[in-house]
Motif scaffolding. Structure first.
Motif, PDB file in Angstrom:
ATOM      1  N   VAL A 139      28.935  52.542  56.020  1.00 37.06           N
ATOM      2  CA  VAL A 139      29.748  51.720  55.129  1.00 37.06           C
ATOM      3  C   VAL A 139      28.822  51.040  54.137  1.00 37.06           C
ATOM      4  O   VAL A 139      27.907  50.304  54.521  1.00 37.06           O
ATOM      5  CB  VAL A 139      30.561  50.675  55.918  1.00 37.06           C
ATOM      6  N   ARG A 140      29.057  51.330  52.868  1.00 32.24           N
ATOM      7  CA  ARG A 140      28.257  50.769  51.790  1.00 32.24           C
ATOM      8  C   ARG A 140      29.221  50.259  50.721  1.00 32.24           C
ATOM      9  O   ARG A 140      29.930  51.039  50.087  1.00 32.24           O
ATOM     10  CB  ARG A 140      27.317  51.815  51.186  1.00 32.24           C
ATOM     11  N   GLY A 141      29.261  48.943  50.548  1.00 34.75           N
ATOM     12  CA  GLY A 141      30.194  48.371  49.596  1.00 34.75           C
ATOM     13  C   GLY A 141      31.615  48.770  49.961  1.00 34.75           C
ATOM     14  O   GLY A 141      32.028  48.659  51.123  1.00 34.75           O
ATOM     15  N   PRO A 142      32.395  49.287  48.993  1.00 29.16           N
ATOM     16  CA  PRO A 142      33.779  49.686  49.278  1.00 29.16           C
ATOM     17  C   PRO A 142      33.896  51.117  49.783  1.00 29.16           C
ATOM     18  O   PRO A 142      35.000  51.659  49.855  1.00 29.16           O
ATOM     19  CB  PRO A 142      34.445  49.558  47.900  1.00 29.16           C
ATOM     20  N   VAL A 143      32.754  51.741  50.137  1.00 30.61           N
ATOM     21  CA  VAL A 143      32.730  53.168  50.468  1.00 30.61           C
ATOM     22  C   VAL A 143      32.343  53.397  51.926  1.00 30.61           C
ATOM     23  O   VAL A 143      31.415  52.764  52.443  1.00 30.61           O
ATOM     24  CB  VAL A 143      31.736  53.918  49.560  1.00 30.61           C
ATOM     25  N   ALA A 144      33.062  54.288  52.596  1.00 31.38           N
ATOM     26  CA  ALA A 144      32.687  54.776  53.926  1.00 31.38           C
ATOM     27  C   ALA A 144      32.215  56.213  53.750  1.00 31.38           C
ATOM     28  O   ALA A 144      32.999  57.088  53.365  1.00 31.38           O
ATOM     29  CB  ALA A 144      33.862  54.711  54.888  1.00 31.38           C
ATOM     30  N   ILE A 145      30.929  56.466  53.995  1.00 32.92           N
ATOM     31  CA  ILE A 145      30.339  57.792  53.821  1.00 32.92           C
ATOM     32  C   ILE A 145      30.358  58.517  55.156  1.00 32.92           C
ATOM     33  O   ILE A 145      29.679  58.109  56.099  1.00 32.92           O
ATOM     34  CB  ILE A 145      28.897  57.683  53.290  1.00 32.92           C
ATOM     35  N   PHE A 146      31.129  59.587  55.236  1.00 28.41           N
ATOM     36  CA  PHE A 146      31.201  60.410  56.446  1.00 28.41           C
ATOM     37  C   PHE A 146      30.212  61.558  56.268  1.00 28.41           C
ATOM     38  O   PHE A 146      30.493  62.530  55.561  1.00 28.41           O
ATOM     39  CB  PHE A 146      32.618  60.946  56.649  1.00 28.41           C
ATOM     40  N   ASN A 147      29.052  61.441  56.892  1.00 27.54           N
ATOM     41  CA  ASN A 147      27.995  62.421  56.717  1.00 27.54           C
ATOM     42  C   ASN A 147      28.085  63.504  57.790  1.00 27.54           C
ATOM     43  O   ASN A 147      27.943  63.230  58.978  1.00 27.54           O
ATOM     44  CB  ASN A 147      26.619  61.748  56.781  1.00 27.54           C
ATOM     45  N   LEU A 148      28.326  64.747  57.362  1.00 28.52           N
ATOM     46  CA  LEU A 148      28.444  65.883  58.271  1.00 28.52           C
ATOM     47  C   LEU A 148      27.209  66.770  58.171  1.00 28.52           C
ATOM     48  O   LEU A 148      26.429  66.662  57.227  1.00 28.52           O
ATOM     49  CB  LEU A 148      29.692  66.716  57.929  1.00 28.52           C
ATOM     50  N   CYS A 149      27.056  67.662  59.131  1.00 29.43           N
ATOM     51  CA  CYS A 149      25.974  68.643  59.091  1.00 29.43           C
ATOM     52  C   CYS A 149      26.534  70.027  59.352  1.00 29.43           C
ATOM     53  O   CYS A 149      27.025  70.321  60.439  1.00 29.43           O
ATOM     54  CB  CYS A 149      24.889  68.311  60.123  1.00 29.43           C
ATOM     55  N   SER A 150      26.464  70.880  58.331  1.00 31.55           N
ATOM     56  CA  SER A 150      26.916  72.269  58.459  1.00 31.55           C
ATOM     57  C   SER A 150      25.738  73.222  58.593  1.00 31.55           C
ATOM     58  O   SER A 150      25.913  74.440  58.561  1.00 31.55           O
ATOM     59  CB  SER A 150      27.762  72.657  57.240  1.00 31.55           C
TER      60      SER A 150
END
Length: 304
Positions: A139-150
């Motif tokens: 969670v950074r500021g108003p953003v939730a970053i969903f980091n995936l690995c393919s």
């Protein structure tokens, strides 16, 4: 309302340092990658990448997202060199990396299924969990970053990706978490999640399962790399909506062989009535030189 700015770049393909390829690699997929690199090194130019990174730094984004392929052969020497390059970008807490297929290549571990000890040096850039696991939510500021690995090892002549059942189950829970419902939900992975973006031998094996989760829970934007060109698309969201999908060319590509290097600025701003506005600023290699300039801008609403 304040604007939160995220820079997205991908596929830098950093020049292999001395010792990146050893005699033991002759018996692995790295031999094919080394042969391919002899051609690609004329396309992936260090001076172009340096100019792009300087342009990103001059813009001063709040966060940087890199969607994979920092390396070429996935050797330990390359991983270490890429770690130093990441350190040069600034604090790890301000940069998120989603590994690409070249970062896994012939590793015995299955990064997409939750393994990938090879990525341990990149732990601070994968998320805030202090371990190699996917997905991670930052969670950074108003953003939730969903980091995936393919990123998973593949057979020769294949560059497919896979998330794996375990990672998809964890993503199902993460996207359903009410803690993120009022944030701008940004999903990041290396391989495009939609059909037709790349050939079958380069595609995401379980893209249908990923799209099913996105149609169930929704998201505001998906970022990827891998295709080495600008891609604007969408995947189905809940109740007939569409989720925008954006891909960028290689960050080190000059003119010739691939689309010239570009990076995007995603400007996220909360709306007074709820939800978010998002604008995309496109910056890239100029038509008449190796400098970078603004190439255009548009609203994310126009994509969906």
């Amino acid at each position: 309302m304040s604007i939160y700015r995220i820079a997205h770049l991908s596929d830098p393909h950093l020049p292999p340092p001395r010792g990146a390829f050893g005699w033991k690699d002759v018996f692995t997929k790295r031999l094919l990658s080394r042969i391919a690199w002899r051609k690609k090194r004329k396309v992936h130019r260090p001076e172009v990448l340096a100019a792009l990174v300087a342009d990103v730094k001059a813009a001063g984004p709040d966060h940087v997202v890199i969607s994979g392929d920092l390396t070429n052969f996935a050797s330990h020497t390359e991983i270490a060199a890429a770690t130093k390059w990441l350190e040069s970008l600034g604090p790890a807490s301000d940069c998120t990396v989603s590994p690409g297929n070249h970062d896994a290549l012939s590793d015995k571990g299955r990064a997409g299924a939750g393994g990938g000890e090879r990525f341990a040096p990149w732990t601070p850039w994968l998320g805030d969990a202090d371990e190699v696991q996917f997905p991670q939510v930052r969670v950074r500021g108003p953003v939730a970053i969903f980091n995936l690995c393919s990123a998973v090892p593949t057979a020769p002549h294949l560059a497919t990706g896979r998330l794996g059942e375990d990672q998809l189950q964890r993503l199902d829970k993460a996207l359903a978490d009410p803690a993120y419902k009022d944030l701008f939900r940004l999903v990041v992975l290396h391989h495009p999640p939609h059909k037709g973006a790349v050939s079958k031998r380069k595609s995401l094996d379980d893209q249908e399962a990923l799209r099913a989760l996105l149609a169930k829970h929704g998201a505001d934007l998906i970022l990827h790399g891998h295709a080495h060109e600008t891609i604007i698309g969408s995947v189905p969201g809940p109740r007939g909506s569409a989720i925008p999908v954006l891909g960028v060319p290689s960050a080190s590509s000059g003119r010739g062989g691939h689309s010239p290097a570009r990076w995007h600025v995603i400007e996220v701003e909360a709306k007074p009535q709820g939800g978010h506005n998002a604008r995309i600023v496109v910056r890239g290699v100029e038509a008449d030189g190796d400098g970078l300039s603004e190439l255009g801008r548009y609203s994310l609403a126009d994509v969906a």
